[in-house]
Design a protein around this motif. Structure first.
Motif, PDB file in Angstrom:
ATOM      1  N   ALA A 229       0.827  -1.206   0.000  1.00  0.00           N
ATOM      2  CA  ALA A 229       0.000   0.000   0.000  1.00  0.00           C
ATOM      3  C   ALA A 229       0.861   1.255   0.000  1.00  0.00           C
ATOM      4  O   ALA A 229       0.555   2.236  -0.696  1.00  0.00           O
ATOM      5  N   ALA A 230       1.947   1.240   0.780  1.00  0.00           N
ATOM      6  CA  ALA A 230       2.829   2.413   0.830  1.00  0.00           C
ATOM      7  C   ALA A 230       3.493   2.652  -0.523  1.00  0.00           C
ATOM      8  O   ALA A 230       3.604   3.803  -0.978  1.00  0.00           O
ATOM      9  N   ILE A 231       3.938   1.588  -1.177  1.00  0.00           N
ATOM     10  CA  ILE A 231       4.576   1.748  -2.489  1.00  0.00           C
ATOM     11  C   ILE A 231       3.584   2.299  -3.511  1.00  0.00           C
ATOM     12  O   ILE A 231       3.911   3.199  -4.294  1.00  0.00           O
ATOM     13  N   TYR A 232       2.368   1.792  -3.486  1.00  0.00           N
ATOM     14  CA  TYR A 232       1.380   2.277  -4.443  1.00  0.00           C
ATOM     15  C   TYR A 232       1.060   3.752  -4.200  1.00  0.00           C
ATOM     16  O   TYR A 232       1.044   4.560  -5.136  1.00  0.00           O
ATOM     17  N   LEU A 233       0.798   4.108  -2.937  1.00  0.00           N
ATOM     18  CA  LEU A 233       0.416   5.488  -2.633  1.00  0.00           C
ATOM     19  C   LEU A 233       1.554   6.462  -2.904  1.00  0.00           C
ATOM     20  O   LEU A 233       1.318   7.605  -3.328  1.00  0.00           O
ATOM     21  N   GLU A 234       2.780   6.023  -2.689  1.00  0.00           N
ATOM     22  CA  GLU A 234       3.910   6.935  -2.802  1.00  0.00           C
ATOM     23  C   GLU A 234       4.453   7.023  -4.223  1.00  0.00           C
ATOM     24  O   GLU A 234       4.947   8.077  -4.634  1.00  0.00           O
ATOM     25  N   GLU A 235       4.369   5.904  -4.962  1.00  0.00           N
ATOM     26  CA  GLU A 235       5.049   5.864  -6.256  1.00  0.00           C
ATOM     27  C   GLU A 235       4.103   5.793  -7.455  1.00  0.00           C
ATOM     28  O   GLU A 235       4.465   6.251  -8.545  1.00  0.00           O
ATOM     29  N   PHE A 236       2.943   5.203  -7.296  1.00  0.00           N
ATOM     30  CA  PHE A 236       2.090   4.944  -8.465  1.00  0.00           C
ATOM     31  C   PHE A 236       0.764   5.701  -8.441  1.00  0.00           C
ATOM     32  O   PHE A 236       0.215   5.998  -9.500  1.00  0.00           O
ATOM     33  N   ALA A 237       0.218   5.954  -7.259  1.00  0.00           N
ATOM     34  CA  ALA A 237      -1.122   6.520  -7.180  1.00  0.00           C
ATOM     35  C   ALA A 237      -1.140   7.950  -7.716  1.00  0.00           C
ATOM     36  O   ALA A 237      -0.238   8.753  -7.428  1.00  0.00           O
ATOM     37  N   ALA A 314      18.567   5.533 -11.884  1.00  0.00           N
ATOM     38  CA  ALA A 314      18.079   4.243 -12.376  1.00  0.00           C
ATOM     39  C   ALA A 314      17.307   4.422 -13.675  1.00  0.00           C
ATOM     40  O   ALA A 314      17.474   3.641 -14.628  1.00  0.00           O
ATOM     41  N   LEU A 315      16.467   5.454 -13.738  1.00  0.00           N
ATOM     42  CA  LEU A 315      15.725   5.699 -14.979  1.00  0.00           C
ATOM     43  C   LEU A 315      16.645   6.112 -16.118  1.00  0.00           C
ATOM     44  O   LEU A 315      16.393   5.790 -17.284  1.00  0.00           O
ATOM     45  N   ALA A 316      17.723   6.804 -15.787  1.00  0.00           N
ATOM     46  CA  ALA A 316      18.637   7.279 -16.823  1.00  0.00           C
ATOM     47  C   ALA A 316      19.381   6.139 -17.502  1.00  0.00           C
ATOM     48  O   ALA A 316      19.751   6.256 -18.683  1.00  0.00           O
ATOM     49  N   VAL A 317      19.619   5.043 -16.799  1.00  0.00           N
ATOM     50  CA  VAL A 317      20.347   3.922 -17.404  1.00  0.00           C
ATOM     51  C   VAL A 317      19.394   2.920 -18.042  1.00  0.00           C
ATOM     52  O   VAL A 317      19.804   1.820 -18.430  1.00  0.00           O
ATOM     53  N   GLY A 318      18.085   3.262 -18.121  1.00  0.00           N
ATOM     54  CA  GLY A 318      17.146   2.442 -18.843  1.00  0.00           C
ATOM     55  C   GLY A 318      16.260   1.551 -18.017  1.00  0.00           C
ATOM     56  O   GLY A 318      15.512   0.736 -18.583  1.00  0.00           O
ATOM     57  N   ALA A 319      16.284   1.660 -16.704  1.00  0.00           N
ATOM     58  CA  ALA A 319      15.419   0.834 -15.864  1.00  0.00           C
ATOM     59  C   ALA A 319      13.981   1.336 -15.943  1.00  0.00           C
ATOM     60  O   ALA A 319      13.730   2.544 -16.066  1.00  0.00           O
ATOM     61  N   SER A 320      13.043   0.401 -15.898  1.00  0.00           N
ATOM     62  CA  SER A 320      11.638   0.797 -15.862  1.00  0.00           C
ATOM     63  C   SER A 320      11.303   1.321 -14.474  1.00  0.00           C
ATOM     64  O   SER A 320      12.097   1.201 -13.532  1.00  0.00           O
ATOM     65  N   LYS A 321      10.102   1.876 -14.353  1.00  0.00           N
ATOM     66  CA  LYS A 321       9.707   2.413 -13.057  1.00  0.00           C
ATOM     67  C   LYS A 321       9.595   1.310 -12.010  1.00  0.00           C
ATOM     68  O   LYS A 321       9.998   1.489 -10.852  1.00  0.00           O
ATOM     69  N   VAL A 322       9.064   0.161 -12.413  1.00  0.00           N
ATOM     70  CA  VAL A 322       8.954  -0.965 -11.478  1.00  0.00           C
ATOM     71  C   VAL A 322      10.339  -1.456 -11.071  1.00  0.00           C
ATOM     72  O   VAL A 322      10.599  -1.732  -9.886  1.00  0.00           O
ATOM     73  N   GLN A 323      11.250  -1.567 -12.045  1.00  0.00           N
ATOM     74  CA  GLN A 323      12.615  -1.980 -11.709  1.00  0.00           C
ATOM     75  C   GLN A 323      13.305  -0.966 -10.813  1.00  0.00           C
ATOM     76  O   GLN A 323      14.046  -1.328  -9.888  1.00  0.00           O
ATOM     77  N   THR A 324      13.068   0.301 -11.064  1.00  0.00           N
ATOM     78  CA  THR A 324      13.665   1.339 -10.233  1.00  0.00           C
ATOM     79  C   THR A 324      13.207   1.216  -8.786  1.00  0.00           C
ATOM     80  O   THR A 324      14.019   1.310  -7.847  1.00  0.00           O
ATOM     81  N   ILE A 325      11.930   0.975  -8.604  1.00  0.00           N
ATOM     82  CA  ILE A 325      11.388   0.912  -7.244  1.00  0.00           C
ATOM     83  C   ILE A 325      11.846  -0.341  -6.527  1.00  0.00           C
ATOM     84  O   ILE A 325      12.333  -0.282  -5.386  1.00  0.00           O
ATOM     85  N   HIS A 328      16.078  -0.670  -6.582  1.00  0.00           N
ATOM     86  CA  HIS A 328      16.923   0.396  -6.056  1.00  0.00           C
ATOM     87  C   HIS A 328      16.298   1.122  -4.864  1.00  0.00           C
ATOM     88  O   HIS A 328      16.949   1.285  -3.833  1.00  0.00           O
ATOM     89  N   VAL A 329      15.058   1.555  -5.007  1.00  0.00           N
ATOM     90  CA  VAL A 329      14.439   2.352  -3.951  1.00  0.00           C
ATOM     91  C   VAL A 329      14.044   1.486  -2.754  1.00  0.00           C
ATOM     92  O   VAL A 329      14.353   1.812  -1.601  1.00  0.00           O
ATOM     93  N   LEU A 330      13.359   0.373  -3.030  1.00  0.00           N
ATOM     94  CA  LEU A 330      12.870  -0.470  -1.938  1.00  0.00           C
ATOM     95  C   LEU A 330      13.992  -1.023  -1.061  1.00  0.00           C
ATOM     96  O   LEU A 330      13.862  -1.000   0.175  1.00  0.00           O
ATOM     97  N   PRO A 331      15.099  -1.546  -1.599  1.00  0.00           N
ATOM     98  CA  PRO A 331      16.179  -2.010  -0.707  1.00  0.00           C
ATOM     99  C   PRO A 331      16.712  -0.921   0.215  1.00  0.00           C
ATOM    100  O   PRO A 331      17.089  -1.203   1.364  1.00  0.00           O
ATOM    101  N   LEU A 332      16.765   0.328  -0.280  1.00  0.00           N
ATOM    102  CA  LEU A 332      17.258   1.414   0.570  1.00  0.00           C
ATOM    103  C   LEU A 332      16.227   1.829   1.614  1.00  0.00           C
ATOM    104  O   LEU A 332      16.594   2.302   2.696  1.00  0.00           O
ATOM    105  N   ALA A 333      14.948   1.658   1.315  1.00  0.00           N
ATOM    106  CA  ALA A 333      13.900   2.041   2.256  1.00  0.00           C
ATOM    107  C   ALA A 333      13.536   0.921   3.215  1.00  0.00           C
ATOM    108  O   ALA A 333      12.840   1.158   4.210  1.00  0.00           O
TER     109      ALA A 333
END
Length: 426
Positions: A229-237, A314-325, A328-333
């Motif tokens: 729910a947090a990922i959806y509200l913060e990144e996709f919603a 992450a987006l600059a090197v060609g990662a999709s939004k799902v791959q970025t989250i 890269h983002v989720l492991p750090l969070a």
């Protein structure tokens, strides 16, 4: 020019005159702050000290050494479960004190030993039937009144009418002490047994097992749902009124009284879905609803703390939004999410009101073996024991509080460790 210099000098003089008062106010403020901290620590020490002084004796239990004769005439070899093991205990006491001849004296003598002694002998003989016909020494639990006397919680220098033990019983106790047949031992029953009407037989194993099942179900449901729910509200919603309404309601749910969740569980899980009352599965579902807002808020804060440069790189090197989250983002969070989850679990462990509403206040003797078995949890067990009038339950209440505080301390220490071990500072 002269007037400006005069005004500056007068302002400086005024500031200098006010400095002592300002410094005095600062010292008073510091003193009040320090006094508040000292007073808070003093109250905490008094609270914990009171709990410890009342509860540490529960980890010991007075036992009586009896020479038990497994009389074949009183035992049915083919059906040992239905034998009268209490008669064996009574016969052993009668052999030690034959002067107890009248019925009232024999009743007083028999009350020196716990009623649970018969069940202990039953378990021993069922496991070793070859003991039939022999005499064996056993350390059996004493009655709670004897236990309180030996521990010094019950005075003996008061009139007999003001005591729970008679003068005759005190004489038998002194005789047992002189023969070294009465001593305090580590109270293993407190950790092995479930609840009981007798203080000397009551234990916390059932409550600990119920708390474990309830928290494991709560963790299994609340963590993945809360993080998703947090990922959806913060990144996709999308940012619109609907998502704003959801965010406001999540924040409100984190602040409402916990008993409201108990009423929800009573209406939905018990009355509508018909799930078993007083079970860990219902308790876990109710605590999941209560814990979700805390986990969602903590998880969103952890996601916000990740620098935007991580997304952009992450987006600059060609990662999709799902791959970025997710790469890269989720492991750090994740460290912050785990910290919030552990704090939410600690809050759930200490809850009582919502579980009372779904029937987990029931008297549970047997240790639950599954999520659907009747169960209770540590806070509710403490509540039940605190309401019991026997002096033996007072020390067990404090001992259970000590165990609960220890578990909460471990959970909070784990949260601090995870935060310090894996958190990155940007």
């Amino acid at each position: 020019m002269h007037s400006n210099m005069t005004s500056d000098s007068s302002a400086t003089a005024q500031v200098r005159r006010s400095l002592p008062k300002r410094y005095a106010r600062e010292r008073r403020f510091r003193f009040l702050g320090l006094a508040a901290i000292v007073l808070t620590l003093l109250f905490l020490v008094l609270l914990l000290g009171s709990i410890f002084l009342k509860g540490w004796t529960a980890f010991q239990q007075t036992h009586v050494r009896l020479d038990v004769y497994f009389d074949p005439a009183k035992l049915d070899v083919g059906n040992l479960n239905n034998a009268d093991y209490g008669a064996l205990v009574r016969a052993s006491l009668q052999d030690m004190f034959p002067e107890a001849e009248s019925r009232s004296e024999r009743l007083q003598l028999n009350r020196l030993v716990s009623t649970g002694a018969a069940f202990i002998l039953q378990d021993i003989l069922t496991a070793s039937p070859e003991l039939i016909g022999s005499t064996q020494p056993f350390w059996l639990p004493a009655d709670d009144e004897v236990d309180m006397l030996i521990k010094g919680h019950s005075p003996r220098d008061v009139p007999e009418s003001a005591r729970r033990l008679s003068d005759r019983q005190l004489g038998w106790i002194d005789s047992l002490l002189a023969q070294e047949r009465l001593e305090k031992q580590f109270n293993t029953a407190f950790f092995k047994n479930g609840d009981s009407r007798e203080p000397e037989l009551a234990g916390v194993r059932g409550a600990i097992t119920g708390s474990f099942y309830t928290l494991m179900l709560t963790l299994a449901l609340s963590f993945p749902i809360g993080v998703a729910a947090a990922i959806y509200l913060e990144e996709f919603a999308p940012k619109n009124r609907f998502t704003d309404l959801i965010e406001v309601n999540i924040n409100n749910l984190a602040a409402i009284p916990s008993i409201i969740f108990g009423l929800l569980g009573l209406a939905v899980f018990l009355n509508f879905f018909g799930l078993p009352r007083s079970s860990s599965v219902v308790g876990g579902l109710v605590l999941t609803l209560m814990t979700l807002p805390t986990i969602i808020i903590a998880s969103r804060a952890s996601l916000k703390a990740v620098p935007p440069s991580i997304h952009e790189a992450a987006l600059a090197v060609g990662a999709s939004k799902v791959q970025t989250i997710f790469h890269h983002v989720l492991p750090l969070a994740l460290p912050g999410m785990l910290t919030g989850t552990i704090i939410g679990m600690a809050q759930a462990l200490g809850e009582t009101a919502p579980l009372l509403m779904i029937g987990m206040v029931a008297f549970i003797v047997d240790v639950p073996q599954s999520l659907q078995d009747p169960a209770t949890v540590l806070p509710v067990q403490i509540y039940l024991w605190a309401d019991s009038p026997e002096r033996g339950f007072i020390e067990r209440t404090s001992a259970a509080i000590m165990i609960l505080l220890l578990v909460l301390l471990v959970m909070n220490a784990a949260a601090v460790y995870l935060r310090n071990r894996f958190e990155r500072r940007w």
